[in-house]
Design a protein around this motif. Structure first.
Motif, PDB file in Angstrom:
ATOM      1  N   LYS A  62       0.831  -1.211   0.000  1.00 38.74           N
ATOM      2  CA  LYS A  62       0.000   0.000   0.000  1.00 38.74           C
ATOM      3  C   LYS A  62       0.868   1.265   0.000  1.00 38.74           C
ATOM      4  N   GLU A  63       2.033   1.187   0.637  1.00 39.33           N
ATOM      5  CA  GLU A  63       2.945   2.325   0.608  1.00 39.33           C
ATOM      6  C   GLU A  63       3.440   2.579  -0.819  1.00 39.33           C
ATOM      7  N   SER A  64       3.700   1.496  -1.545  1.00 42.92           N
ATOM      8  CA  SER A  64       4.128   1.631  -2.939  1.00 42.92           C
ATOM      9  C   SER A  64       3.028   2.258  -3.784  1.00 42.92           C
ATOM     10  N   LEU A  65       1.776   1.877  -3.511  1.00 41.96           N
ATOM     11  CA  LEU A  65       0.648   2.492  -4.217  1.00 41.96           C
ATOM     12  C   LEU A  65       0.663   3.999  -4.017  1.00 41.96           C
ATOM     13  N   PRO A 112      -4.714   5.686  -5.766  1.00 44.67           N
ATOM     14  CA  PRO A 112      -5.598   5.605  -4.600  1.00 44.67           C
ATOM     15  C   PRO A 112      -5.975   4.172  -4.243  1.00 44.67           C
ATOM     16  N   ILE A 113      -6.178   3.943  -2.976  1.00 50.08           N
ATOM     17  CA  ILE A 113      -6.660   2.629  -2.535  1.00 50.08           C
ATOM     18  C   ILE A 113      -8.159   2.540  -2.765  1.00 50.08           C
ATOM     19  N   ALA A 153      -6.543   3.597 -12.426  1.00 47.30           N
ATOM     20  CA  ALA A 153      -7.457   3.905 -11.328  1.00 47.30           C
ATOM     21  C   ALA A 153      -8.512   4.859 -11.874  1.00 47.30           C
ATOM     22  N   VAL A 154      -9.565   4.303 -12.457  1.00 51.65           N
ATOM     23  CA  VAL A 154     -10.577   5.098 -13.157  1.00 51.65           C
ATOM     24  C   VAL A 154     -11.969   4.615 -12.768  1.00 51.65           C
ATOM     25  N   ASP A 201     -11.907  -2.522  -6.680  1.00 56.88           N
ATOM     26  CA  ASP A 201     -10.757  -1.897  -6.022  1.00 56.88           C
ATOM     27  C   ASP A 201      -9.461  -2.524  -6.508  1.00 56.88           C
ATOM     28  N   TYR A 202      -8.349  -2.134  -5.902  1.00 55.93           N
ATOM     29  CA  TYR A 202      -7.027  -2.556  -6.365  1.00 55.93           C
ATOM     30  C   TYR A 202      -6.796  -4.066  -6.265  1.00 55.93           C
TER      31      TYR A 202
END
Length: 356
Positions: free
Chosen positions: A148-151, A157-158, A198-199, A231-232
């Motif tokens: 999540k830090e890399s994101l 966005p998460i 992320a759309v 989501d991711y």
């Protein structure tokens, strides 16, 4: 950054085509890394060592052997990001070569900056590809602790829906960095470009790919857009959908959506034995050339919803010619494309032929 042998050799190769003098490049320890005189490579150059150690702006050598490993000429420091990383020297009478010194130094620093920028970009691309590969090939529960830090580092966005695009050739994404789009993470894997988006809709993903293509000057490309995920954690699934779609559309050009191609994908997954059996039943009376004509015609037929007028317009033929082609299919296959169930079977067979 330290000078490497291969980098120094590239610079020597470029510069030697301009100046008819022996040129040497020394590293931060004073060793000759590259030279137009191969016999000097690896030798210690005291003049270069003095420049680096004492921060000299230049050092002229008036006699061979005045300093250890030195010959007559002028030696100047090479700067990168305001730091001396090496020395360049020109062999010859000081009065003759002095006039080339500053120009040669500046050329070397420009070449180094270009090489450094390229290497830095390549390293960043490699790191990005490693992260993207982890994302598309790992189950969400197995993500690394700092995922999540890399994101966040990539500005993604998460709390967002996601989709994956595959595009070929990968050169379509060559200048995508210049677009400054923070919602898209892209990487190149051989000849295929991977874009994680992320759309909120697949249309936004398509718009990005087309914008990147215009930016890179690409006229023709194939893009497969996987289904939207909530989501991711669904990126891996969207990637596999895009892979299937890419294989299905192989050889075509344009952007295609997984969610618009489900029927084609289902038909494409039919067991090969059934495909072969049906093709043999339908096409045994057709020659090789007639089979290709049949496949091409059925593709247009389905696209035009069986409209004779629309088919004639697309094929640039008379309506009677279209009727003749339909009647020939009926005669040769025993199936009539004007009958719904027959049209379905004929369309399936034509699609399988186009894939093989």
């Amino acid at each position: 950054m330290y000078l490497r042998k291969d980098t120094a050799a590239k610079i020597i190769q470029e510069i030697s085509m301009i100046l008819d003098y022996d040129i040497n490049i020394m590293d931060e320890k004073g060793a000759i890394l590259a030279s137009t005189n191969p016999d000097r490579v690896g030798m210690f150059h005291e003049g270069a060592f003095r420049i680096i150690r004492h921060g000299l702006r230049e050092l002229a050598v008036y006699e061979d052997g005045q300093y250890q490993g030195c010959r007559r000429g002028i030696n100047l420091p090479i700067f990168l990001n305001d730091r001396i990383i090496g020395v360049i020297g020109i062999t010859g009478e000081v009065s003759e070569v002095m006039k080339y010194g500053k120009v040669l130094k500046k050329m070397t620093e420009i070449l180094l900056m270009d090489l450094f920028s390229y290497q830095k970009k390549s390293q960043q691309e490699q790191v990005r590809l490693i992260f993207v590969n982890e994302w598309i090939n790992t189950q969400p529960f197995a993500f690394s602790p700092d995922f999540k830090e890399s994101l966040a580092e990539y500005g993604l966005p998460i709390e967002s829906s996601y989709a994956v695009c595959l595009v070929t050739p990968a050169s379509v994404l060559e200048d995508a960095e210049d677009l400054k789009e923070r919602s898209f993470l892209h990487a190149r894997n051989g000849e295929t470009g991977i874009v994680i988006c992320a759309v909120s809709s697949a249309d936004q993903a398509e718009a990005f790919i087309k914008k990147a293509a215009r930016n890179s000057g690409a006229d023709e490309f194939l893009c497969a857009i996987g289904g939207m995920q909530k989501d991711y954690t669904g990126v891996r699934h969207s990637y596999r959908q895009a892979q299937k779609l890419m294989a299905l559309k192989r050889g075509k050009k344009g952007c295609f959506f997984y969610e618009d191609s489900v029927a084609e994908l289902i038909l494409n997954d039919v067991d090969a034995e059934y495909k072969e059996l049906l093709s043999r039943q339908l096409l045994s009376q057709l020659t090789r050339q007639e089979r290709q004509e049949f496949a091409d015609f059925m593709e247009v037929y389905i696209r035009c919803n069986g409209s004779v007028n629309a088919i004639a317009k697309e094929l640039f033929v008379h309506k009677n010619t279209v009727q003749y082609k339909i009647n020939k299919i009926v005669r040769k296959t025993g199936r009539d494309p004007r009958v719904l169930k027959d049209a379905f079977v004929l369309a399936m067979t034509a699609q399988w032929m186009q894939r093989n």
